[in-house]
Design a protein around this motif. Structure first.
Motif, PDB file in Angstrom:
ATOM      1  N   THR A 107       2.451 -23.188  13.944  1.00 58.19           N
ATOM      2  CA  THR A 107       3.574 -23.218  14.901  1.00 58.19           C
ATOM      3  C   THR A 107       4.756 -24.002  14.363  1.00 58.19           C
ATOM      4  OG1 THR A 107       2.596 -25.147  15.950  1.00 58.19           O
ATOM      5  CG2 THR A 107       2.080 -22.998  16.918  1.00 58.19           C
ATOM      6  N   VAL A 108       4.521 -24.866  13.373  1.00 60.12           N
ATOM      7  CA  VAL A 108       5.604 -25.676  12.805  1.00 60.12           C
ATOM      8  C   VAL A 108       5.529 -25.635  11.288  1.00 60.12           C
ATOM      9  CG1 VAL A 108       6.724 -27.923  12.762  1.00 60.12           C
ATOM     10  CG2 VAL A 108       5.342 -27.277  14.751  1.00 60.12           C
ATOM     11  N   VAL A 109       6.672 -25.422  10.651  1.00 61.99           N
ATOM     12  CA  VAL A 109       6.706 -25.373   9.192  1.00 61.99           C
ATOM     13  C   VAL A 109       7.759 -26.360   8.684  1.00 61.99           C
ATOM     14  CG1 VAL A 109       7.062 -23.932   7.162  1.00 61.99           C
ATOM     15  CG2 VAL A 109       6.035 -22.944   9.234  1.00 61.99           C
ATOM     16  N   ALA A 110       7.350 -27.188   7.714  1.00 59.74           N
ATOM     17  CA  ALA A 110       8.308 -28.090   7.061  1.00 59.74           C
ATOM     18  C   ALA A 110       8.824 -27.407   5.804  1.00 59.74           C
ATOM     19  CB  ALA A 110       7.629 -29.410   6.712  1.00 59.74           C
ATOM     20  N   GLU A 111      10.131 -27.153   5.763  1.00 58.08           N
ATOM     21  CA  GLU A 111      10.739 -26.546   4.573  1.00 58.08           C
ATOM     22  C   GLU A 111      11.327 -27.668   3.732  1.00 58.08           C
ATOM     23  OE1 GLU A 111      13.630 -26.045   2.123  1.00 58.08           O
ATOM     24  OE2 GLU A 111      14.710 -25.585   3.995  1.00 58.08           O
ATOM     25  N   VAL A 112      10.643 -28.007   2.638  1.00 48.68           N
ATOM     26  CA  VAL A 112      11.129 -29.076   1.765  1.00 48.68           C
ATOM     27  C   VAL A 112      11.232 -28.535   0.341  1.00 48.68           C
ATOM     28  CG1 VAL A 112      10.520 -31.091   3.134  1.00 48.68           C
ATOM     29  CG2 VAL A 112       8.744 -29.969   1.819  1.00 48.68           C
ATOM     30  N   ILE A 113      11.640 -27.257   0.282  1.00 49.30           N
ATOM     31  CA  ILE A 113      11.867 -26.617  -1.015  1.00 49.30           C
ATOM     32  C   ILE A 113      13.231 -27.047  -1.551  1.00 49.30           C
ATOM     33  CG2 ILE A 113      12.008 -24.405  -2.230  1.00 49.30           C
ATOM     34  CD1 ILE A 113      10.564 -23.158   0.246  1.00 49.30           C
ATOM     35  N   GLY A 114      14.215 -27.087  -0.662  1.00 48.70           N
ATOM     36  CA  GLY A 114      15.574 -27.426  -1.068  1.00 48.70           C
ATOM     37  C   GLY A 114      16.323 -26.200  -1.558  1.00 48.70           C
ATOM     38  N   GLY A 115      17.657 -26.315  -1.612  1.00 52.59           N
ATOM     39  CA  GLY A 115      18.483 -25.209  -2.099  1.00 52.59           C
ATOM     40  C   GLY A 115      18.548 -24.045  -1.114  1.00 52.59           C
ATOM     41  N   ILE A 116      19.270 -23.014  -1.493  1.00 50.58           N
ATOM     42  CA  ILE A 116      19.482 -21.896  -0.580  1.00 50.58           C
ATOM     43  C   ILE A 116      18.405 -20.817  -0.761  1.00 50.58           C
ATOM     44  CG2 ILE A 116      21.127 -20.118   0.145  1.00 50.58           C
ATOM     45  CD1 ILE A 116      22.122 -22.896   0.724  1.00 50.58           C
ATOM     46  N   LYS A 117      18.051 -20.537  -2.014  1.00 52.00           N
ATOM     47  CA  LYS A 117      17.051 -19.497  -2.265  1.00 52.00           C
ATOM     48  C   LYS A 117      15.766 -20.098  -2.772  1.00 52.00           C
ATOM     49  CE  LYS A 117      19.889 -15.465  -3.052  1.00 52.00           C
ATOM     50  NZ  LYS A 117      20.406 -14.485  -3.984  1.00 52.00           N
ATOM     51  N   PRO A 118      14.624 -19.765  -2.247  1.00 50.89           N
ATOM     52  CA  PRO A 118      14.352 -18.816  -1.168  1.00 50.89           C
ATOM     53  C   PRO A 118      14.323 -19.462   0.218  1.00 50.89           C
ATOM     54  CG  PRO A 118      12.291 -19.537  -2.107  1.00 50.89           C
ATOM     55  CD  PRO A 118      13.372 -20.329  -2.788  1.00 50.89           C
ATOM     56  N   ALA A 119      14.758 -20.747   0.299  1.00 53.40           N
ATOM     57  CA  ALA A 119      14.583 -21.487   1.555  1.00 53.40           C
ATOM     58  C   ALA A 119      15.248 -20.774   2.738  1.00 53.40           C
ATOM     59  CB  ALA A 119      15.161 -22.904   1.396  1.00 53.40           C
ATOM     60  N   TYR A 120      16.421 -20.202   2.490  1.00 54.82           N
ATOM     61  CA  TYR A 120      17.154 -19.558   3.580  1.00 54.82           C
ATOM     62  C   TYR A 120      16.383 -18.367   4.155  1.00 54.82           C
ATOM     63  CZ  TYR A 120      20.923 -16.636   5.574  1.00 54.82           C
ATOM     64  OH  TYR A 120      21.697 -15.839   6.378  1.00 54.82           O
ATOM     65  N   ASP A 121      15.909 -17.500   3.280  1.00 53.55           N
ATOM     66  CA  ASP A 121      15.157 -16.337   3.761  1.00 53.55           C
ATOM     67  C   ASP A 121      13.860 -16.750   4.450  1.00 53.55           C
ATOM     68  OD1 ASP A 121      16.939 -14.389   2.981  1.00 53.55           O
ATOM     69  OD2 ASP A 121      16.157 -14.326   0.924  1.00 53.55           O
ATOM     70  N   PHE A 122      13.164 -17.674   3.836  1.00 61.14           N
ATOM     71  CA  PHE A 122      11.909 -18.147   4.424  1.00 61.14           C
ATOM     72  C   PHE A 122      12.162 -18.699   5.829  1.00 61.14           C
ATOM     73  CE2 PHE A 122       9.366 -19.222   0.267  1.00 61.14           C
ATOM     74  CZ  PHE A 122       9.368 -17.878  -0.050  1.00 61.14           C
ATOM     75  N   THR A 123      13.196 -19.545   5.934  1.00 66.25           N
ATOM     76  CA  THR A 123      13.473 -20.183   7.220  1.00 66.25           C
ATOM     77  C   THR A 123      13.789 -19.133   8.281  1.00 66.25           C
ATOM     78  OG1 THR A 123      14.307 -22.141   6.089  1.00 66.25           O
ATOM     79  CG2 THR A 123      14.957 -21.870   8.384  1.00 66.25           C
ATOM     80  N   ARG A 124      14.630 -18.171   7.910  1.00 65.31           N
ATOM     81  CA  ARG A 124      14.997 -17.130   8.872  1.00 65.31           C
ATOM     82  C   ARG A 124      13.768 -16.359   9.333  1.00 65.31           C
ATOM     83  NH1 ARG A 124      19.471 -13.559   6.445  1.00 65.31           N
ATOM     84  NH2 ARG A 124      17.562 -12.392   6.046  1.00 65.31           N
TER      85      ARG A 124
END
Lengths: 410, 410
Positions: free
Chosen positions: A71-88
């Protein structure tokens, strides 16, 4: 609420810190929030053996986005790719996302916040500004009974370390930068820090929170610390000032914002003057509360991780209501042109009779410090940047007395 | 969520501030939280004419508790009676209550939090510590990814004002107190401030939040600032220290707490040393985040009111989930006996050869400052309070050299 599972995407410095901080405080988390929360997945393309979490590592993002238990994901990849797509995709799949990714928030915040709202989940980013220092949540929750007038901060630890070394150990900029790199505070390519881009992203996030409209990095005048010389430092120190890279946002009466990042001469009375080394500090001025200040470690594995963990907990604790998002897409005209903004400026010029006469005739009243036989410091009254520049150009035409100048933060 | 109405109980300094801050920021509140919120009632036994809110004033509490439209009530009456009964009845009626009433929270917090939980409403009190400074919410939300190690703060503005005047203007305690009274910073009966009771209530609230168990004022050793002399001040200033009334809570390894309120010698390296006048500051140490500090106006009409308003907004925004309360009833043995706690102490003694010899023989290693021809400052290593007292008594028996002593905060 039982059985909520967390995924951590990225196992670099911050990611491994999130896992560590989460398990370090699990007892107190369980005591305070009850449910059977746990980290189910850690996403990384690299295999990490012997971490004690071997069975949690996965390399396929699809597993996370398709697991209804997460239910909750921590995105600590940084940068725009692939973080942006993953987050969306995660938000669209109804999972809350928390992040330390200031670049993504500063660039795509409005869009991601809107997607989160449409999917009745949260997108939180306490760790994106000031590392572990609580600043995002205080701004969006604690200070809401205020009209915010100003936010000014030291939000980049690397540059603050360099400037501290220049002041306290009389190091040159180059030597201080080398030391910062040696100690791991600065990247091999230090541009994001020393050219002010990192600070710019952070003030964009704070300014967006304050104004409710997305302030994009492109609309923010940004100047780094590379031109600061040992002479500047010595002159500032002589009058009790320091030079700090300040991320600045002032709310003007016409609902517009003055936003910029630049090295400034900071008066000893400012709560920011005494913030040293890699520490960060943010001073917020509200119409009701007056001045409040926040101070702490603005970066580093566990400080940043602790902020990510606090966001994870908020996602678990609170169901978002149908309130508006923190901020929406904004017009670029929200931020005034730099030249229309006002500041006091501190000019360092050669100590000559002509210079003194010119300063008063061109800039009007000001504070003049002439104790040094070689140079003068002159602090102007508050001037529009355009006015200041006109006078400065005139001064430069009349003589070669001008050595340097800085905006002043009182 | 539409149509949520608010009642404000009490129209003194804070109450009138709450109404003012609420309407001042109503535009931004509406922009950020949408619903058609408004203040419906203001409860006061005195009639207030010409405030612009004449039609909202009522003097009968029953109207509020029986109005289903009222979902959030700000209790800014202060004291235990009738605030305690009112709060209980409101929570039982399913209304969230927010307050600045530190006395009530410090005395009855666990009970009221439990009643709130049973009725699925909130009991919030951001304004009870540090006025407008965000500190309660950061502790309970932002720093939850930490095991908190220590909380130390200047949480009483009146005493900090008095001590600042003693340091900066060389005023005696009595004169500084008179000035504080003249300026409205101190009550005609100043005991709650100068004897440390107010600070004690606040550290009880912070310690309860940190430990999850109610820490009652009776179990906290509390010492005020009335015995501090101009000589103490001069001696501290000479070595760059200040004297501050410190509210202190240390989390020990055996899950117990060391909690006390006392004037301490504060080292210049501490983030608390430079907090002046009526300002407050709190330094929190977490295992992940390290040291974070909060600073701002700890009292006053609008600063305090802005914190109350932020709690009102939280009540409107968030439905409480079934998480445990912030803290529960606690055993009195959670706080260790003062004598078992450890501190460094700073002794001020007459500058004699015997004194010097005695200090080293009785207290062991320590920092000795002997620049003054009349007196010596001796800072001991960290000692159990019982140990220190034994040595101190022995020293007093050997000579009349002891002038004063303070705990040291580094």
């Amino acid at each position: 609420m039982a059985g909520q599972k967390i995924a951590v995407m990225g196992y670099g410095v911050v990611g491994s810190g999130v896992v560590e901080a989460f398990y370090n405080s699990l007892d107190s988390i369980k005591k305070k929030i009850n449910p059977d929360v746990d980290i189910k997945y850690i996403l990384d393309i690299v295999e990490h053996k012997g971490t004690g979490f071997d069975e949690k590592f996965i390399s396929d993002f699809e597993i996370i986005v398709n697991d209804p238990e997460v239910t909750v994901v921590a995105e600590v990849i940084g940068g725009i790719k692939p973080a942006y797509d993953f987050t969306r995709r995660l938000l669209e799949a109804g999972k809350s996302v928390v992040t330390s990714n200031k670049e993504l928030v500063a660039t795509k915040g409005a869009e991601l916040l809107q997607i989160a709202k449409e999917n009745k989940v949260l997108y939180l980013f306490e760790a994106s500004v000031g590392g572990g220092i609580p600043i995002i949540r205080p701004l969006r929750m604690c200070l809401i009974g205020n009209n915010i007038k100003q936010v000014a901060g030291i939000v980049n630890g690397t540059t603050n370390f360099i400037l501290t070394k220049m002041f306290e150990d009389k190091m040159s900029f180059e030597d201080a930068l080398s030391l910062a790199q040696k100690l791991g505070y600065a990247e091999r390519n230090p541009s994001a820090d020393i050219d002010g881009h990192d600070a710019c992203r952070k003030i964009c996030i704070l300014a967006s929170l304050v104004s409710g409209e997305h302030i994009y990095p492109e609309s923010v005048y940004t100047e780094g610390i590379t031109k600061i010389t040992s002479d500047d430092v010595a002159a500032a120190a002589k009058i009790g000032y320091t030079i700090k890279l300040i991320a600045y946002c002032k709310c003007l009466e016409n609902e517009k914002l003055q936003v910029l990042v630049a090295p400034m001469m900071v008066a000893p009375t400012s709560r920011l003057s005494n913030i040293k080394d890699v520490f960060n500090g943010v001073v917020v001025v509200g119409d009701a509360v007056g001045e409040v200040a926040f101070y702490g470690r603005g970066a580093g594995k566990l400080p940043t991780a602790s902020a990510v963990v606090s966001d994870i907990i908020e996602c678990i604790r609170f169901t978002p209501t149908d309130e508006p998002v923190f901020w929406q897409h904004g017009g670029k005209d929200k931020v005034i042109d730099r030249k229309d903004g006002e500041f006091s400026f501190c000019l360092r010029v050669k100590n000559t009779e002509t210079a003194k006469a010119n300063l008063t005739s061109l800039f009007g009243e000001g504070e003049l410090t002439t104790e040094d036989s070689e140079q003068i410091l002159f602090i102007t009254k508050s001037l529009k940047e355009a006015e200041f520049e006109n006078a400065l150009n005139e001064l430069k035409q009349r003589s070669e007395d001008v050595l340097s100048f800085f905006r002043v933060l009182k």
